[in-house]
Design a protein around this motif. Structure first.
Motif, short mmCIF file in Angstrom:
data_model
loop_
_atom_site.label_atom_id
_atom_site.label_comp_id
_atom_site.label_asym_id
_atom_site.label_seq_id
_atom_site.Cartn_x
_atom_site.Cartn_y
_atom_site.Cartn_z
N ASN A 151 56.90 56.75 -29.34
CA ASN A 151 55.74 56.11 -29.97
C ASN A 151 55.27 54.90 -29.16
O ASN A 151 54.07 54.65 -29.05
N HIS A 193 51.52 54.48 -27.76
CA HIS A 193 50.68 53.37 -28.20
C HIS A 193 50.29 52.46 -27.03
O HIS A 193 49.14 52.03 -26.93
N GLU A 210 47.63 54.21 -25.14
CA GLU A 210 46.35 54.11 -25.86
C GLU A 210 45.69 52.76 -25.59
O GLU A 210 44.48 52.70 -25.39
N LEU A 252 48.26 58.33 -34.42
CA LEU A 252 49.46 58.64 -33.65
C LEU A 252 50.37 59.48 -34.52
O LEU A 252 50.83 59.02 -35.56
N CYS A 255 47.50 43.44 -32.23
CA CYS A 255 48.28 44.63 -32.54
C CYS A 255 49.66 44.21 -33.04
O CYS A 255 50.27 43.29 -32.50
N HIS A 285 55.64 47.98 -28.35
CA HIS A 285 55.11 48.44 -27.07
C HIS A 285 56.21 48.41 -26.02
O HIS A 285 57.23 47.76 -26.19
#
Length: 193
Positions: A26, A30, A33, A53, A126, A130
């Motif tokens: 993930n 992300h 993206e 997602l 956000c 990450h």
């Protein structure tokens, strides 16, 4: 969310375990993206107005139209950013700093705002996990570009998900090539026949 086998009394010490493979996947999606959306915003001025997602695909909705060729150019630029292994920076600016900061996803939030920055590429509010550096994303591949509500919906995969998708497609092509006695270059013609 976390699941437990039975209720836990308040004050009890517990040990939680994260499914790291899923979490890292993930994180790759992300962070990829953010790079793609940041590049689209910088080059075309379009905003990412929708993001999904799942375990199968990542979709981004933009409020402007991109052609398949333009999406391919952004895909290439995103992979250049990935291979540059830039740091992914997380900051918590003060209200005063935030008011002076140009960033994507400016929405009214009570409390502290978390900013994720890929230097020279994207600055965005956000709260998701990450990767530490863009190189950890591995790669980004655009799967489809579709018209959507006056703009465009782009589907991507990053990292190991992109690798697994490529493997599946390679297996399908190999099977079709074998069944039709055709190599990759002549496969479309063999299917048409």
């Amino acid at each position: 969310y976390h699941t437990i086998a039975k209720p836990v009394s308040e004050g009890t010490c517990v040990h939680g375990v994260i499914d790291w493979k899923h979490r890292f996947s993930n994180m790759q999606q992300h962070s990829g993206e953010h790079i793609f959306s940041g590049l689209v915003n910088r080059k075309y001025g379009y905003d990412n107005v929708g993001f999904h997602l799942s375990d199968q695909v990542v979709t981004m909705d933009f409020n402007g139209v991109l052609t398949a060729e333009e999406a391919a150019e952004i895909e290439y630029a995103a992979n250049e950013v990935i291979i540059s292994n830039l740091p992914v920076q997380v900051t918590f600016p003060s209200k005063e700093e935030l008011s002076e900061l140009a960033y994507r996803s400016k929405i009214e939030i009570d409390g502290q705002v978390r900013i994720v920055t890929v230097p020279g590429v994207d600055v965005c509010a956000c709260c998701a996990p990450h990767v530490r550096r863009t190189g950890e994303i591995g790669m980004l591949k655009v799967l489809s570009v579709q018209s959507h509500r006056g703009g465009v919906r782009i589907s991507i995969l990053c990292g190991f998900r992109a690798l697994n998708d490529f493997r599946k497609k390679t297996d399908v092509i190999a099977e079709l090539s074998s069944q039709l006695s055709a190599n990759l270059d002549t496969l479309p013609e063999a299917v048409t026949r």
